[in-house]
Scaffold this motif. Structure first.
Motif, PDB file in Angstrom:
ATOM      1  N   ILE A  73       0.850  -1.200   0.000  1.00 61.01           N
ATOM      2  CA  ILE A  73       0.000   0.000   0.000  1.00 61.01           C
ATOM      3  C   ILE A  73       0.885   1.249   0.000  1.00 61.01           C
ATOM      4  O   ILE A  73       0.608   2.230  -0.680  1.00 61.01           O
ATOM      5  CB  ILE A  73      -0.987  -0.026   1.189  1.00 61.01           C
ATOM      6  N   GLN A  74       2.014   1.171   0.721  1.00 60.16           N
ATOM      7  CA  GLN A  74       2.970   2.299   0.723  1.00 60.16           C
ATOM      8  C   GLN A  74       3.474   2.589  -0.692  1.00 60.16           C
ATOM      9  O   GLN A  74       3.575   3.755  -1.105  1.00 60.16           O
ATOM     10  CB  GLN A  74       4.152   1.964   1.666  1.00 60.16           C
ATOM     11  N   ASP A  75       3.748   1.509  -1.458  1.00 65.38           N
ATOM     12  CA  ASP A  75       4.202   1.698  -2.856  1.00 65.38           C
ATOM     13  C   ASP A  75       3.108   2.390  -3.668  1.00 65.38           C
ATOM     14  O   ASP A  75       3.390   3.258  -4.507  1.00 65.38           O
ATOM     15  CB  ASP A  75       4.509   0.351  -3.541  1.00 65.38           C
ATOM     16  N   LYS A  76       1.841   1.983  -3.436  1.00 66.97           N
ATOM     17  CA  LYS A  76       0.734   2.628  -4.176  1.00 66.97           C
ATOM     18  C   LYS A  76       0.697   4.114  -3.840  1.00 66.97           C
ATOM     19  O   LYS A  76       0.477   4.957  -4.717  1.00 66.97           O
ATOM     20  CB  LYS A  76      -0.616   1.982  -3.801  1.00 66.97           C
ATOM     21  N   GLN A  77       0.912   4.437  -2.575  1.00 68.96           N
ATOM     22  CA  GLN A  77       0.888   5.850  -2.163  1.00 68.96           C
ATOM     23  C   GLN A  77       2.029   6.624  -2.815  1.00 68.96           C
ATOM     24  O   GLN A  77       1.831   7.740  -3.317  1.00 68.96           O
ATOM     25  CB  GLN A  77       0.970   5.958  -0.641  1.00 68.96           C
ATOM     26  N   ASP A  78       3.225   6.014  -2.858  1.00 66.17           N
ATOM     27  CA  ASP A  78       4.382   6.691  -3.466  1.00 66.17           C
ATOM     28  C   ASP A  78       4.142   6.903  -4.959  1.00 66.17           C
ATOM     29  O   ASP A  78       4.450   7.975  -5.505  1.00 66.17           O
ATOM     30  CB  ASP A  78       5.662   5.864  -3.258  1.00 66.17           C
ATOM     31  N   ALA A  79       3.572   5.890  -5.619  1.00 65.12           N
ATOM     32  CA  ALA A  79       3.301   5.997  -7.063  1.00 65.12           C
ATOM     33  C   ALA A  79       2.241   7.066  -7.315  1.00 65.12           C
ATOM     34  O   ALA A  79       2.339   7.843  -8.269  1.00 65.12           O
ATOM     35  CB  ALA A  79       2.844   4.652  -7.611  1.00 65.12           C
ATOM     36  N   ALA A  80       1.234   7.114  -6.450  1.00 69.10           N
ATOM     37  CA  ALA A  80       0.164   8.111  -6.601  1.00 69.10           C
ATOM     38  C   ALA A  80       0.747   9.519  -6.487  1.00 69.10           C
ATOM     39  O   ALA A  80       0.387  10.419  -7.258  1.00 69.10           O
ATOM     40  CB  ALA A  80      -0.919   7.887  -5.552  1.00 69.10           C
ATOM     41  N   LYS A  81       1.672   9.692  -5.556  1.00 69.09           N
ATOM     42  CA  LYS A  81       2.327  10.993  -5.379  1.00 69.09           C
ATOM     43  C   LYS A  81       3.091  11.374  -6.642  1.00 69.09           C
ATOM     44  O   LYS A  81       3.029  12.511  -7.110  1.00 69.09           O
ATOM     45  CB  LYS A  81       3.321  10.907  -4.211  1.00 69.09           C
ATOM     46  N   ARG A  82       3.805  10.388  -7.200  1.00 73.18           N
ATOM     47  CA  ARG A  82       4.593  10.661  -8.408  1.00 73.18           C
ATOM     48  C   ARG A  82       3.675  11.060  -9.566  1.00 73.18           C
ATOM     49  O   ARG A  82       3.965  11.977 -10.328  1.00 73.18           O
ATOM     50  CB  ARG A  82       5.410   9.417  -8.784  1.00 73.18           C
ATOM     51  N   LEU A  83       2.525  10.367  -9.697  1.00 69.44           N
ATOM     52  CA  LEU A  83       1.588  10.693 -10.783  1.00 69.44           C
ATOM     53  C   LEU A  83       0.956  12.059 -10.558  1.00 69.44           C
ATOM     54  O   LEU A  83       0.695  12.796 -11.510  1.00 69.44           O
ATOM     55  CB  LEU A  83       0.515   9.608 -10.905  1.00 69.44           C
ATOM     56  N   HIS A  84       0.743  12.419  -9.304  1.00 71.72           N
ATOM     57  CA  HIS A  84       0.225  13.752  -8.994  1.00 71.72           C
ATOM     58  C   HIS A  84       1.221  14.817  -9.472  1.00 71.72           C
ATOM     59  O   HIS A  84       0.825  15.870  -9.981  1.00 71.72           O
ATOM     60  CB  HIS A  84      -0.042  13.863  -7.486  1.00 71.72           C
TER      61      HIS A  84
ATOM     62  N   TYR B 172       2.898  14.718 -12.088  1.00 73.73           N
ATOM     63  CA  TYR B 172       2.741  14.901 -13.536  1.00 73.73           C
ATOM     64  C   TYR B 172       1.606  15.869 -13.865  1.00 73.73           C
ATOM     65  O   TYR B 172       1.320  16.116 -15.039  1.00 73.73           O
ATOM     66  CB  TYR B 172       2.419  13.576 -14.241  1.00 73.73           C
ATOM     67  N   GLY B 173       0.885  16.341 -12.830  1.00 75.11           N
ATOM     68  CA  GLY B 173      -0.174  17.314 -13.081  1.00 75.11           C
ATOM     69  C   GLY B 173      -1.577  16.754 -12.922  1.00 75.11           C
ATOM     70  O   GLY B 173      -2.564  17.440 -13.201  1.00 75.11           O
ATOM     71  N   VAL B 174      -1.681  15.481 -12.487  1.00 74.58           N
ATOM     72  CA  VAL B 174      -3.003  14.879 -12.282  1.00 74.58           C
ATOM     73  C   VAL B 174      -3.527  15.331 -10.926  1.00 74.58           C
ATOM     74  O   VAL B 174      -2.813  15.250  -9.926  1.00 74.58           O
ATOM     75  CB  VAL B 174      -2.905  13.337 -12.272  1.00 74.58           C
ATOM     76  N   LYS B 175      -4.793  15.780 -10.879  1.00 77.01           N
ATOM     77  CA  LYS B 175      -5.304  16.315  -9.619  1.00 77.01           C
ATOM     78  C   LYS B 175      -5.599  15.207  -8.601  1.00 77.01           C
ATOM     79  O   LYS B 175      -5.335  15.335  -7.419  1.00 77.01           O
ATOM     80  CB  LYS B 175      -6.550  17.161  -9.887  1.00 77.01           C
ATOM     81  N   ASN B 176      -6.207  14.124  -9.081  1.00 78.63           N
ATOM     82  CA  ASN B 176      -6.565  13.015  -8.189  1.00 78.63           C
ATOM     83  C   ASN B 176      -6.119  11.701  -8.825  1.00 78.63           C
ATOM     84  O   ASN B 176      -6.436  11.442  -9.983  1.00 78.63           O
ATOM     85  CB  ASN B 176      -8.082  12.964  -7.985  1.00 78.63           C
ATOM     86  N   VAL B 177      -5.412  10.899  -8.039  1.00 81.76           N
ATOM     87  CA  VAL B 177      -4.889   9.633  -8.574  1.00 81.76           C
ATOM     88  C   VAL B 177      -5.520   8.477  -7.809  1.00 81.76           C
ATOM     89  O   VAL B 177      -5.519   8.468  -6.579  1.00 81.76           O
ATOM     90  CB  VAL B 177      -3.349   9.566  -8.398  1.00 81.76           C
ATOM     91  N   VAL B 178      -6.072   7.513  -8.544  1.00 86.89           N
ATOM     92  CA  VAL B 178      -6.577   6.290  -7.900  1.00 86.89           C
ATOM     93  C   VAL B 178      -5.760   5.126  -8.440  1.00 86.89           C
ATOM     94  O   VAL B 178      -5.775   4.863  -9.646  1.00 86.89           O
ATOM     95  CB  VAL B 178      -8.065   6.026  -8.231  1.00 86.89           C
ATOM     96  N   ILE B 179      -5.035   4.445  -7.570  1.00 86.76           N
ATOM     97  CA  ILE B 179      -4.316   3.243  -8.008  1.00 86.76           C
ATOM     98  C   ILE B 179      -5.136   2.042  -7.549  1.00 86.76           C
ATOM     99  O   ILE B 179      -5.392   1.856  -6.357  1.00 86.76           O
ATOM    100  CB  ILE B 179      -2.885   3.215  -7.437  1.00 86.76           C
TER     101      ILE B 179
END
Ligand SMILES: Nc1ncnc2c1ncn2[C@@H]1O[C@H](COP(=O)(O)OP(=O)(O)OP(=O)(O)O)[C@@H](O)[C@H]1O
Ligand SMILES: Cc1ncc(CO)c(N)n1
Length: 272
Positions: free
Chosen positions: A152-163, A165-172
């Motif tokens: 789950i920590q990896d999902k959070q880190d990836a979501a942060k990285r995608l954010h 890129y300019g994405v407002k909300n990221v759902v992994i």
């Protein structure tokens, strides 16, 4: 009545792509429209052929909607190549459609490619900065971020990285993770993380879960719901759809798009 547009590929088998999106919009009482990016010859056993539309044909379909009907929310699914991505991004900008959900569809469950690898940079450059919500599954989030996602920590880190890129909300989404008892989706809105966990249903019939999930978010945004509430509803909708087994086809079958409404009607009747 609120209106939602899906810009995506056709799944002849009816479980994923525009078919899943339109069925989902209908279930949620939103008027559904489509701009086709590709026709796939597909069933529960796999993708047998892909016939992409020209970028011009995609533009014309979006224009037809933009010039007359309008859209309260838009989602993208299978976009197939960089030319289509660029054309779609330009049209979204032209019509000022900001309620945008991008499901970065790359590979079908059977392994067929639904997005050319060289189009990934176009997706990042032109589409992600325009999106309100992006909904990658784990392999897609790994391709977009270059990370390996296990916890789950990896999902959070990836979501942060995608954010970033300019994405407002990221759902992994957690459909592909290793956890055998639960499926956990993580939402990052730029400030906070939220987790949506459900019991993992043991089944091979999960064809089109991602399309259906992002279509719920799109329908709810079209109706004016906030992102968190839209994701919450998407998780509830997809859980009901997977649970209510249809047993269609010999391979990875579709989910039941009617299950969520059917369950709510049954609940209402027991309450009365
Ligand atoms: N076996 C399962 N049991 C419960 N929920 C599941 C299961 N598989 C997927 N989900 C849920 O379904 C949604 C879609 O997730 P998933 O990661 O499977 O998307 P996807 O790979 O993009 O789907 P597809 O490519 O088939 O359209 C998520 O909310 C996920 O948690
Ligand atoms: C057309 C189409 N879009 C998306 C997916 C991903 O589920 C699929 N299998 N087919």
């Amino acid at each position: 009545m609120k209106k939602a547009l899906t810009i995506a590929g056709s799944d002849s088998g009816g479980g994923a792509g525009i078919q899943a999106d339109l069925k989902t919009f209908q279930e949620l009482e939103v008027f559904g429209m489509s701009a086709l990016t590709a026709v796939t010859a597909q069933n529960t056993l796999g993708v047998h052929a892909v016939y992409p539309m020209s970028a011009e044909a995609v533009i014309k379909q979006i224009e037809a909607i933009g010039e007359d009907i309008g859209a309260d929310a838009v989602k993208t699914g299978m976009l197939f190549n960089a030319e289509i991505i660029e054309a779609v991004a330009a049209q979204l900008k032209f019509y000022g459609w900001e309620n945008l959900v991008v499901d970065p569809v790359m590979i079908a469950k059977g392994g067929a490619s639904l997005l050319q690898m060289e189009a990934i940079s176009a997706l990042k450059k032109y589409l992600l900065p325009r999106s309100k919500v992006i909904t990658p599954n784990i392999p897609e989030a790994e391709v977009l971020t270059g990370m390996v996602i296990q916890s789950i920590q990896d999902k959070q880190d990836a979501a942060k990285r995608l954010h970033d890129y300019g994405v407002k909300n990221v759902v992994i989404k957690g459909g592909h993770d290793e956890n055998e008892s639960e499926s956990t989706d993580v939402l990052f809105d730029g400030k906070e993380f939220f987790t949506f966990t459900s019991q993992r249903i043991e089944t091979k019939n999960t064809h089109g879960t991602g399309c259906t999930f992002s279509a719920v978010i799109t329908a709810e945004l079209a109706k004016g719901a906030a992102v968190y509430e839209s994701v919450l509803k998407a998780k509830d909708f997809i859980q009901a759809a997977i649970e209510d087994q249809l047993g269609i086809g010999q391979g990875h079958g579709p989910t039941n798009h009617w299950a969520y409404r059917k369950r709510n009607i049954a609940r209402e009747l027991t309450r009365l």
